[in-house]
Design a protein around this motif. Structure first.
Motif, PDB file in Angstrom:
ATOM      1  N   GLY A   1     114.452  39.576  94.216  1.00 45.44           N
ATOM      2  CA  GLY A   1     113.638  39.215  95.370  1.00 45.44           C
ATOM      3  C   GLY A   1     112.594  40.250  95.733  1.00 45.44           C
ATOM      4  O   GLY A   1     112.570  41.364  95.210  1.00 45.44           O
ATOM      5  N   GLU A   2     111.740  39.847  96.646  1.00 40.14           N
ATOM      6  CA  GLU A   2     110.597  40.659  97.058  1.00 40.14           C
ATOM      7  C   GLU A   2     111.025  41.956  97.745  1.00 40.14           C
ATOM      8  O   GLU A   2     110.492  43.023  97.456  1.00 40.14           O
TER       9      GLU A   2
ATOM     10  N   ILE B   1     101.671  37.487  92.564  1.00 42.57           N
ATOM     11  CA  ILE B   1     102.499  36.900  93.626  1.00 42.57           C
ATOM     12  C   ILE B   1     101.621  36.056  94.548  1.00 42.57           C
ATOM     13  O   ILE B   1     101.942  34.902  94.851  1.00 42.57           O
TER      14      ILE B   1
ATOM     15  N   LEU C   1     111.582  40.987  90.575  1.00 38.20           N
ATOM     16  CA  LEU C   1     111.200  40.049  91.630  1.00 38.20           C
ATOM     17  C   LEU C   1     111.970  38.740  91.467  1.00 38.20           C
ATOM     18  O   LEU C   1     112.535  38.222  92.439  1.00 38.20           O
TER      19      LEU C   1
ATOM     20  N   ASP D   1     110.458  33.302  94.108  1.00 40.17           N
ATOM     21  CA  ASP D   1     110.247  34.632  93.533  1.00 40.17           C
ATOM     22  C   ASP D   1     110.229  34.593  92.003  1.00 40.17           C
ATOM     23  O   ASP D   1     109.824  35.567  91.370  1.00 40.17           O
TER      24      ASP D   1
END
Length: 179
Positions: free
Chosen positions: A162-163, A114, A158, A127
């Motif tokens: 999403g994070e 990331i 992810l 993402d």
């Protein structure tokens, strides 16, 4: 000038990994992540081949045929799957095989990916970026099947959720189970 830019890049990368690790509860790993990049054998090579838009290790490979900095780095950092390659006692005698990585290092590897994508993609980061980058070499990466399954699950989570959701899953379902 390249020395300062390289220092800023690796420090920003380290900061992003630390931030991600802290969010999931990996405080020690967040603090210790990639300290070997500041060692002379990695730092000066990185500064020499610094370009700002990709790993200097790739530029070193292109220049001399291998990366001395990478060879040093992968042997000291357990969040790289290459660290977990060992001689096999099954299959091909004397052959190399991937060992399963502990979950905490798979999570650190995710944070590393990331952060690298955020550093090199800048404002173009999404993402989905870590999954897209991983997909480029996915078929050739010698990952243990358990390691590959968890890494791909997290990368796809992810990308799709999403994070925030992925980090919550890691805290509650991956790392909480190891205590």
């Amino acid at each position: 000038m390249k020395v300062w830019k390289h220092f800023k890049t690796i420090t920003y990368h380290k900061y992003l990994v630390m931030q991600g690790c802290f969010k999931v509860g990996l405080y020690k790993q967040g603090l210790l992540h990639d300290l070997s990049k500041y060692s002379p054998s990695e730092f000066w090579v990185g500064a020499k081949y610094y370009q700002g838009n990709r790993s200097p290790n790739n530029a070193e490979r292109e220049a001399i045929g291998y990366s001395s900095a990478w060879l040093h780095h992968k042997g000291r950092n357990k969040h790289h799957y290459e660290y977990w390659i060992d001689y096999s006692t099954v299959g091909i005698p004397g052959g190399m095989a991937p060992a399963p990585m502990p979950a905490k290092y798979i999570v650190e590897m995710l944070m590393d990916r990331i952060a690298a994508c955020k550093v090199y993609n800048g404002s173009h980061y999404t993402d989905a970026s870590p999954w897209e980058y991983y997909s480029l070499g996915r078929e050739h990466a010698p990952l243990h099947p358990e390691t590959k399954a968890l890494l791909e699950k997290l990368l796809l989570m992810l990308k799709n959720q999403g994070e925030k959701a992925t980090f919550a899953y890691i805290r509650k379902e991956i790392l909480a189970k190891r205590r």
